[in-house]
Design an enzyme around this catalytic site. Sequence first.
Site, PDB file in Angstrom:
ATOM      1  N   PHE A 157      18.804  -1.391  -1.854  1.00  0.00           N
ATOM      2  CA  PHE A 157      17.386  -1.596  -1.499  1.00  0.00           C
ATOM      3  C   PHE A 157      16.925  -0.513  -0.518  1.00  0.00           C
ATOM      4  CE2 PHE A 157      17.330  -6.554  -1.839  1.00  0.00           C
ATOM      5  CZ  PHE A 157      17.292  -6.455  -3.213  1.00  0.00           C
ATOM      6  N   HIS A 214       8.091 -11.633   9.532  1.00  0.00           N
ATOM      7  CA  HIS A 214       8.001 -11.969   8.098  1.00  0.00           C
ATOM      8  C   HIS A 214       9.393 -11.738   7.508  1.00  0.00           C
ATOM      9  CE1 HIS A 214       6.142 -12.047   4.017  1.00  0.00           C
ATOM     10  NE2 HIS A 214       6.966 -11.047   3.737  1.00  0.00           N
ATOM     11  N   GLY A 264       2.211  -0.948  -5.291  1.00  0.00           N
ATOM     12  CA  GLY A 264       3.322  -1.222  -6.206  1.00  0.00           C
ATOM     13  C   GLY A 264       4.021   0.056  -6.614  1.00  0.00           C
ATOM     14  N   ASP A 265       5.159  -0.108  -7.264  1.00  0.00           N
ATOM     15  CA  ASP A 265       5.949   1.025  -7.765  1.00  0.00           C
ATOM     16  C   ASP A 265       6.160   0.812  -9.242  1.00  0.00           C
ATOM     17  OD1 ASP A 265       6.540   2.507  -5.405  1.00  0.00           O
ATOM     18  OD2 ASP A 265       7.866   0.867  -4.794  1.00  0.00           O
ATOM     19  N   SER A 278       6.354 -16.008   8.610  1.00  0.00           N
ATOM     20  CA  SER A 278       6.198 -16.221   7.166  1.00  0.00           C
ATOM     21  C   SER A 278       7.501 -15.860   6.454  1.00  0.00           C
ATOM     22  CB  SER A 278       5.037 -15.387   6.638  1.00  0.00           C
ATOM     23  OG  SER A 278       5.138 -14.049   7.081  1.00  0.00           O
ATOM     24  N   GLN A 319       7.506  -2.794   6.124  1.00  0.00           N
ATOM     25  CA  GLN A 319       8.786  -2.640   5.443  1.00  0.00           C
ATOM     26  C   GLN A 319       9.862  -3.021   6.455  1.00  0.00           C
ATOM     27  OE1 GLN A 319      10.760  -2.857   3.076  1.00  0.00           O
ATOM     28  NE2 GLN A 319       9.754  -1.242   1.882  1.00  0.00           N
ATOM     29  N   HIS A 334       6.463   5.827   4.582  1.00  0.00           N
ATOM     30  CA  HIS A 334       6.696   5.572   3.158  1.00  0.00           C
ATOM     31  C   HIS A 334       7.461   6.748   2.556  1.00  0.00           C
ATOM     32  CE1 HIS A 334       5.587   5.223  -1.140  1.00  0.00           C
ATOM     33  NE2 HIS A 334       5.701   3.933  -0.883  1.00  0.00           N
ATOM     34  N   GLU A 366       9.134 -14.613   2.569  1.00  0.00           N
ATOM     35  CA  GLU A 366       8.789 -14.022   1.269  1.00  0.00           C
ATOM     36  C   GLU A 366       9.792 -14.438   0.193  1.00  0.00           C
ATOM     37  OE1 GLU A 366       7.465  -9.906   1.292  1.00  0.00           O
ATOM     38  OE2 GLU A 366       8.827  -9.506  -0.393  1.00  0.00           O
ATOM     39  N   ALA A 401      -3.310   1.712  -2.500  1.00  0.00           N
ATOM     40  CA  ALA A 401      -3.643   0.353  -2.070  1.00  0.00           C
ATOM     41  C   ALA A 401      -5.006   0.274  -1.380  1.00  0.00           C
ATOM     42  CB  ALA A 401      -2.553  -0.195  -1.156  1.00  0.00           C
TER      43      ALA A 401
HETATM   44  C1  LIG Z   1       5.406  -6.340   2.912  1.00  0.00           C
HETATM   45  C2  LIG Z   1       5.643  -5.637   1.605  1.00  0.00           C
HETATM   46  C3  LIG Z   1       5.528  -6.357   0.416  1.00  0.00           C
HETATM   47  C4  LIG Z   1       5.723  -5.717  -0.818  1.00  0.00           C
HETATM   48  N1  LIG Z   1       5.591  -6.458  -1.978  1.00  0.00           N
HETATM   49  C5  LIG Z   1       5.681  -5.847  -3.173  1.00  0.00           C
HETATM   50  C6  LIG Z   1       5.448  -6.563  -4.391  1.00  0.00           C
HETATM   51  O1  LIG Z   1       5.211  -7.773  -4.393  1.00  0.00           O
HETATM   52  N2  LIG Z   1       5.500  -5.876  -5.559  1.00  0.00           N
HETATM   53  C7  LIG Z   1       5.773  -4.538  -5.599  1.00  0.00           C
HETATM   54  O2  LIG Z   1       5.794  -3.958  -6.697  1.00  0.00           O
HETATM   55  N3  LIG Z   1       5.999  -3.826  -4.463  1.00  0.00           N
HETATM   56  C8  LIG Z   1       5.964  -4.441  -3.258  1.00  0.00           C
HETATM   57  N4  LIG Z   1       6.170  -3.720  -2.112  1.00  0.00           N
HETATM   58  C9  LIG Z   1       6.546  -2.311  -2.205  1.00  0.00           C
HETATM   59  C10 LIG Z   1       5.307  -1.393  -2.336  1.00  0.00           C
HETATM   60  O3  LIG Z   1       4.602  -1.682  -3.521  1.00  0.00           O
HETATM   61  C11 LIG Z   1       5.811   0.050  -2.351  1.00  0.00           C
HETATM   62  O4  LIG Z   1       6.321   0.389  -1.094  1.00  0.00           O
HETATM   63  C12 LIG Z   1       4.823   1.072  -2.859  1.00  0.00           C
HETATM   64  O5  LIG Z   1       5.535   2.307  -3.058  1.00  0.00           O
HETATM   65  C13 LIG Z   1       3.680   1.378  -1.902  1.00  0.00           C
HETATM   66  O6  LIG Z   1       2.799   0.370  -1.825  1.00  0.00           O
HETATM   67  P1  LIG Z   1       1.634   0.400  -0.700  1.00  0.00           P
HETATM   68  O7  LIG Z   1       0.758  -0.736  -0.974  1.00  0.00           O
HETATM   69  O8  LIG Z   1       2.223   0.541   0.625  1.00  0.00           O
HETATM   70  O9  LIG Z   1       0.942   1.778  -1.149  1.00  0.00           O
HETATM   71  P2  LIG Z   1      -0.094   2.746  -0.454  1.00  0.00           P
HETATM   72  O10 LIG Z   1      -0.620   2.234   0.826  1.00  0.00           O
HETATM   73  O11 LIG Z   1      -1.077   3.096  -1.528  1.00  0.00           O
HETATM   74  O12 LIG Z   1       0.805   4.040  -0.119  1.00  0.00           O
HETATM   75  C14 LIG Z   1       1.656   4.622  -1.110  1.00  0.00           C
HETATM   76  C15 LIG Z   1       1.878   6.092  -0.798  1.00  0.00           C
HETATM   77  O13 LIG Z   1       0.689   6.837  -1.062  1.00  0.00           O
HETATM   78  C16 LIG Z   1       0.188   7.480   0.101  1.00  0.00           C
HETATM   79  N5  LIG Z   1      -1.261   7.227   0.114  1.00  0.00           N
HETATM   80  C17 LIG Z   1      -1.877   6.040   0.341  1.00  0.00           C
HETATM   81  N6  LIG Z   1      -3.213   6.151   0.229  1.00  0.00           N
HETATM   82  C18 LIG Z   1      -3.460   7.427  -0.095  1.00  0.00           C
HETATM   83  C19 LIG Z   1      -4.652   8.148  -0.364  1.00  0.00           C
HETATM   84  N7  LIG Z   1      -5.849   7.526  -0.327  1.00  0.00           N
HETATM   85  N8  LIG Z   1      -4.537   9.477  -0.668  1.00  0.00           N
HETATM   86  C20 LIG Z   1      -3.314  10.066  -0.737  1.00  0.00           C
HETATM   87  N9  LIG Z   1      -2.150   9.437  -0.483  1.00  0.00           N
HETATM   88  C21 LIG Z   1      -2.223   8.125  -0.183  1.00  0.00           C
HETATM   89  C22 LIG Z   1       0.888   6.796   1.273  1.00  0.00           C
HETATM   90  O14 LIG Z   1       1.032   7.683   2.367  1.00  0.00           O
HETATM   91  C23 LIG Z   1       2.220   6.405   0.649  1.00  0.00           C
HETATM   92  O15 LIG Z   1       3.111   7.500   0.656  1.00  0.00           O
HETATM   93  C24 LIG Z   1       6.035  -4.331  -0.856  1.00  0.00           C
HETATM   94  C25 LIG Z   1       6.168  -3.610   0.353  1.00  0.00           C
HETATM   95  C26 LIG Z   1       5.984  -4.254   1.564  1.00  0.00           C
HETATM   96  C27 LIG Z   1       6.157  -3.472   2.850  1.00  0.00           C
END
Ligand SMILES: Cc1cc2nc3c(=O)[nH]c(=O)nc-3n(C[C@H](O)[C@H](O)[C@H](O)COP(=O)(O)OP(=O)(O)OC[C@H]3O[C@@H](n4cnc5c(N)ncnc54)[C@H](O)[C@@H]3O)c2cc1C
Length: 281
Positions: A212, A262, A104-105, A12, A172, A145, A14, A119
Amino acid sequence: MQSQRKFPRTFSFEFFPPHTAEGVEKLRATTRQLAQLKPKFFSVTFGAGGSTRERTLGTVLDIRAQGYAAAPHISCIASTEGNIRDMLQRYKDSGITHLVALRGDLPSGLAAAGEFRYANELVAFIRREFGDHFVIEVAAYPEYHPQAKSAQDDLKNFRRKVEAGADSAITQYFFNADSYYHFIDECEAMGIDIPIVPGIMPIGRFAQLARFSDACGAEIPRWIRKKLEGFGDDVASIRSFGLDVVTGLCDELLRNGAPGLHFYTLNQAGLASTIWQRLGL
Ligand SMILES: Cc1cc2nc3c(=O)[nH]c(=O)nc-3n(C[C@H](O)[C@H](O)[C@H](O)COP(=O)(O)OP(=O)(O)OC[C@H]3O[C@@H](n4cnc5c(N)ncnc54)[C@H](O)[C@@H]3O)c2cc1C
């Protein structure tokens, strides 16, 4: 690594949603070029807090109108359940069946707010509200992360997303294949049984890559960093060396059982398609 071999390979690309009419045209050309490689889908990023909501959807619909499969990313930070439900409904009504679900961030300076903290809560919400309509991809971090309390916690948090209903994961980017193999072995030991596809960042410009990588916690190994730094403004040498490094990484990952690749294309076809051709895919 054995557990990953059983999954069919998925390739895929992106994109990010372009800002200008010229960017839209350029992305159409990039899509046409990369579509010749027959990827399973293109994905389109989403600005945290909904800043690119319309452009993400518009770009996905544009790719679909050209006849190709596309998956929007969706991030939940700073969103309400109502916003997310509406957006998912629009995706569903538009015929979209594939998502990349993320936390997201937030841009620095903005306080985290919203009804979703992580997430896994977004994945659970999508499954609760939309059942199995969407295929859900989530993010994985072989080098962990940057905000994770510990490697062990991060793995448990990754498992939460899988238990909430994720179908597969995209990592990542990383340049050290061992981090991926180790991560896969750890997942296997925890009973995580979904495809975890390596995210690949082609190397085009050093300053951008360094920026990045610092932001997302992806390590550029010292030997690669030093070599790239040494090229200064010599873009041709950076690209040539980068192609060798990244093609070698992809080749090794696939030979060792990675279930596809990807590519983070930054909306450019050149590097990703050269890597693809060199791999003989
Ligand atoms: C393939 C890919 C695509 C991406 N696309 C985008 C995009 O389109 N837009 C964007 O803004 N960002 C994007 N990102 C970046 C991503 O949003 C960031 O890395 C963000 O900081 C974490 O997102 P996540 O979904 O992994 O978060 P999570 O899985 O929620 O994790 C975030 C942090 O919280 C901790 N955590 C998770 N769940 C819990 C819980 N239940 N209790 C306590 N701690 C927890 C984890 O250990 C981690 O440190 C992408 C990253 C990747 C790898």
